[in-house]
Design a protein around this motif. Sequence first.
Motif, PDB file in Angstrom:
ATOM      1  N   ASP A   1       0.796  -1.476   0.142  1.00 16.18           N
ATOM      2  CA  ASP A   1       0.222  -0.301  -0.069  1.00 16.18           C
ATOM      3  C   ASP A   1       0.951   0.890  -0.087  1.00 16.18           C
ATOM      4  O   ASP A   1       0.585   1.948  -0.702  1.00 16.18           O
ATOM      5  CB  ASP A   1      -0.836  -0.323   1.209  1.00 16.18           C
ATOM      6  CG  ASP A   1      -1.958  -1.318   1.405  1.00 16.18           C
ATOM      7  OD1 ASP A   1      -2.468  -1.545  -0.077  1.00 16.18           O
ATOM      8  OD2 ASP A   1      -3.027  -1.924   2.309  1.00 16.18           O
TER       9      ASP A   1
ATOM     10  N   GLN B   1       3.797   1.555  -1.382  1.00 14.29           N
ATOM     11  CA  GLN B   1       4.887   1.706  -2.610  1.00 14.29           C
ATOM     12  C   GLN B   1       3.697   2.493  -3.664  1.00 14.29           C
ATOM     13  O   GLN B   1       4.151   3.149  -4.071  1.00 14.29           O
ATOM     14  CB  GLN B   1       5.244   0.718  -2.802  1.00 14.29           C
ATOM     15  CG  GLN B   1       6.276  -0.012  -1.880  1.00 14.29           C
ATOM     16  CD  GLN B   1       7.279  -1.620  -2.790  1.00 14.29           C
ATOM     17  OE1 GLN B   1       5.918  -2.646  -2.529  1.00 14.29           O
ATOM     18  NE2 GLN B   1       7.995  -1.257  -2.613  1.00 14.29           N
ATOM     19  N   GLN B   2       2.469   1.464  -3.064  1.00 16.89           N
ATOM     20  CA  GLN B   2       1.747   2.034  -4.501  1.00 16.89           C
ATOM     21  C   GLN B   2       0.961   3.742  -4.049  1.00 16.89           C
ATOM     22  O   GLN B   2       0.907   4.821  -5.424  1.00 16.89           O
ATOM     23  CB  GLN B   2      -0.022   1.566  -4.272  1.00 16.89           C
ATOM     24  CG  GLN B   2       0.415   0.218  -5.307  1.00 16.89           C
ATOM     25  CD  GLN B   2      -0.942  -0.626  -4.443  1.00 16.89           C
ATOM     26  OE1 GLN B   2      -1.577  -0.099  -3.157  1.00 16.89           O
ATOM     27  NE2 GLN B   2      -1.027  -1.994  -5.410  1.00 16.89           N
ATOM     28  N   LEU B   3       0.711   4.827  -2.866  1.00 13.04           N
ATOM     29  CA  LEU B   3       1.014   5.334  -3.008  1.00 13.04           C
ATOM     30  C   LEU B   3       1.939   6.153  -2.478  1.00 13.04           C
ATOM     31  O   LEU B   3       1.706   7.717  -2.986  1.00 13.04           O
ATOM     32  CB  LEU B   3       0.108   5.912  -0.915  1.00 13.04           C
ATOM     33  CG  LEU B   3       1.099   7.018  -0.255  1.00 13.04           C
ATOM     34  CD1 LEU B   3      -0.999   7.798  -1.066  1.00 13.04           C
ATOM     35  CD2 LEU B   3       0.506   7.136   1.435  1.00 13.04           C
ATOM     36  N   THR B   4       3.253   5.913  -2.779  1.00 13.86           N
ATOM     37  CA  THR B   4       4.210   6.727  -3.508  1.00 13.86           C
ATOM     38  C   THR B   4       3.964   6.870  -4.859  1.00 13.86           C
ATOM     39  O   THR B   4       4.574   8.153  -5.383  1.00 13.86           O
ATOM     40  CB  THR B   4       6.011   5.757  -3.400  1.00 13.86           C
ATOM     41  OG1 THR B   4       6.295   5.709  -1.608  1.00 13.86           O
ATOM     42  CG2 THR B   4       6.924   6.505  -3.835  1.00 13.86           C
ATOM     43  N   ALA B   5       3.730   6.131  -5.772  1.00 20.87           N
ATOM     44  CA  ALA B   5       3.876   5.971  -7.297  1.00 20.87           C
ATOM     45  C   ALA B   5       2.951   7.202  -7.316  1.00 20.87           C
ATOM     46  O   ALA B   5       3.465   7.840  -8.382  1.00 20.87           O
ATOM     47  CB  ALA B   5       3.020   4.563  -7.636  1.00 20.87           C
ATOM     48  N   ARG B   6       2.088   6.884  -6.653  1.00 27.66           N
ATOM     49  CA  ARG B   6       0.720   8.408  -7.113  1.00 27.66           C
ATOM     50  C   ARG B   6       1.026   9.806  -6.048  1.00 27.66           C
ATOM     51  O   ARG B   6       1.005  10.471  -7.398  1.00 27.66           O
ATOM     52  CB  ARG B   6      -0.751   8.111  -6.285  1.00 27.66           C
ATOM     53  CG  ARG B   6      -1.531   6.425  -6.481  1.00 27.66           C
ATOM     54  CD  ARG B   6      -2.674   6.380  -5.988  1.00 27.66           C
ATOM     55  NE  ARG B   6      -3.057   6.321  -4.595  1.00 27.66           N
ATOM     56  CZ  ARG B   6      -3.456   4.779  -4.189  1.00 27.66           C
ATOM     57  NH1 ARG B   6      -3.081   4.391  -4.846  1.00 27.66           N
ATOM     58  NH2 ARG B   6      -2.892   5.467  -2.790  1.00 27.66           N
ATOM     59  N   ARG B   7       1.871   9.695  -5.446  1.00 27.74           N
ATOM     60  CA  ARG B   7       2.663  10.796  -4.792  1.00 27.74           C
ATOM     61  C   ARG B   7       3.712  11.680  -5.926  1.00 27.74           C
ATOM     62  O   ARG B   7       3.554  13.245  -5.934  1.00 27.74           O
ATOM     63  CB  ARG B   7       3.106  10.754  -3.614  1.00 27.74           C
ATOM     64  CG  ARG B   7       1.725  11.174  -2.408  1.00 27.74           C
ATOM     65  CD  ARG B   7       2.348  11.171  -1.020  1.00 27.74           C
ATOM     66  NE  ARG B   7       0.884  11.661  -0.237  1.00 27.74           N
ATOM     67  CZ  ARG B   7       0.826  11.517   0.897  1.00 27.74           C
ATOM     68  NH1 ARG B   7       2.304  11.264   1.666  1.00 27.74           N
ATOM     69  NH2 ARG B   7       0.050  11.644   1.719  1.00 27.74           N
TER      70      ARG B   7
ATOM     71  N   HIS C   1       4.354  11.514  -8.679  1.00 23.92           N
ATOM     72  CA  HIS C   1       3.077  11.846  -9.640  1.00 23.92           C
ATOM     73  C   HIS C   1       2.463  12.743  -9.241  1.00 23.92           C
ATOM     74  O   HIS C   1       2.392  13.589 -10.239  1.00 23.92           O
ATOM     75  CB  HIS C   1       2.292  10.671 -10.549  1.00 23.92           C
ATOM     76  CG  HIS C   1       2.006  10.342 -11.708  1.00 23.92           C
ATOM     77  ND1 HIS C   1       3.116   8.676 -11.185  1.00 23.92           N
ATOM     78  CD2 HIS C   1       2.874   9.494 -13.420  1.00 23.92           C
ATOM     79  CE1 HIS C   1       3.541   7.884 -11.834  1.00 23.92           C
ATOM     80  NE2 HIS C   1       3.868   8.554 -13.953  1.00 23.92           N
ATOM     81  N   THR C   2       1.522  13.034  -8.459  1.00 24.43           N
ATOM     82  CA  THR C   2       1.026  14.254  -8.191  1.00 24.43           C
ATOM     83  C   THR C   2       1.149  15.228  -7.182  1.00 24.43           C
ATOM     84  O   THR C   2       1.278  16.472  -8.043  1.00 24.43           O
ATOM     85  CB  THR C   2      -0.539  13.580  -7.271  1.00 24.43           C
ATOM     86  OG1 THR C   2       0.199  13.268  -5.982  1.00 24.43           O
ATOM     87  CG2 THR C   2      -1.354  12.476  -8.496  1.00 24.43           C
ATOM     88  N   ASP C   3       2.557  14.998  -6.374  1.00 28.19           N
ATOM     89  CA  ASP C   3       2.813  16.063  -5.973  1.00 28.19           C
ATOM     90  C   ASP C   3       4.347  15.916  -6.793  1.00 28.19           C
ATOM     91  O   ASP C   3       4.718  17.352  -6.738  1.00 28.19           O
ATOM     92  CB  ASP C   3       3.258  15.251  -4.509  1.00 28.19           C
ATOM     93  CG  ASP C   3       2.407  15.298  -3.485  1.00 28.19           C
ATOM     94  OD1 ASP C   3       1.461  16.224  -3.839  1.00 28.19           O
ATOM     95  OD2 ASP C   3       2.789  14.659  -2.891  1.00 28.19           O
TER      96      ASP C   3
ATOM     97  N   ASP D   1      12.695   7.916  -1.702  1.00 27.31           N
ATOM     98  CA  ASP D   1      11.370   8.150  -1.286  1.00 27.31           C
ATOM     99  C   ASP D   1      11.208   7.395   0.582  1.00 27.31           C
ATOM    100  O   ASP D   1      12.269   7.299   0.705  1.00 27.31           O
ATOM    101  CB  ASP D   1      10.106   7.108  -2.173  1.00 27.31           C
ATOM    102  CG  ASP D   1      10.875   5.848  -1.470  1.00 27.31           C
ATOM    103  OD1 ASP D   1      12.059   4.693  -1.330  1.00 27.31           O
ATOM    104  OD2 ASP D   1      10.651   3.987  -2.682  1.00 27.31           O
TER     105      ASP D   1
END
Length: 259
Positions: free
Chosen positions: A74, A76-82, A84-86, A209
């Motif tokens: 979870d 790692q998935q949050l890191t991938a999203r952030r 891109h967004t952040d 990360d």
Amino acid sequence: MLKSSSMGRGMLAILALGARQGAGLPGGTVAGIAADLDKDRSQVSRNLRTGEQEGFLSRTGERTYTLDWSLLTDAQQLTARRLHTDGAVALEHLARDTDEACFLGVLHGAGTVTIGESVPASSNLVGSWLGRPYPAYCSDAGQAALWESSDTEVRTVFAGVDFVRHGPNTPSDVDDFLMRLAAARVRGYSVVDEEAEPGLYSLAVPVRDFKGEVAAALQIVGTKARLEPRRTECAAALVAKGTWLEARLGYRQPLSSQD
């Protein structure tokens, strides 16, 4: 400090369980972990139950505890999203502050690929680099993407790679690349001076990360005539925005020996 706190004792129990799984064992019982740590069984039992409640551990029907990797997945998935967004926020602000083209790149094999960009019209750079691969040995992101890699790891990445000349200052071989990477680490950011193509100049920093691993490289790219005279001020903005993005990805700077 770790051994004297309740959190420290809990982490020691989790780490002992991780060591068992790292050795190829299926998990551990309360008795087994207590024996490994030479601790009281009731105390270890409380620590393992807390780890289970917090989502770090799971328990089988045989009362054997194992590490629960879903929490890491979870994260790692949050890191991938952030990333891109952040990352998009960091690029927008950095481009606005420097009035230069800014990119976010990741290592892919022996090359780098751009995953984010913000290019002001005034930067004089034409076209998009999104999704385009480039050899890591001379790309704007290459040194920063390999920032934490050992010399052996870098040599493995470039094993069998021909260092084709793309600009007047392209590294000649892996030893040349390693020398430039070492200088970049001392400086605190990389400078790629006409390595990728004539007249192109760039600065880059690694973005780590929550695991302390380099997830991407944050870059400022421009013409040498325009960017090199402003290197100091642009590098300061780059380092600051890279630090901000790392914090958003959960990275924590290691404490110095004096802290």
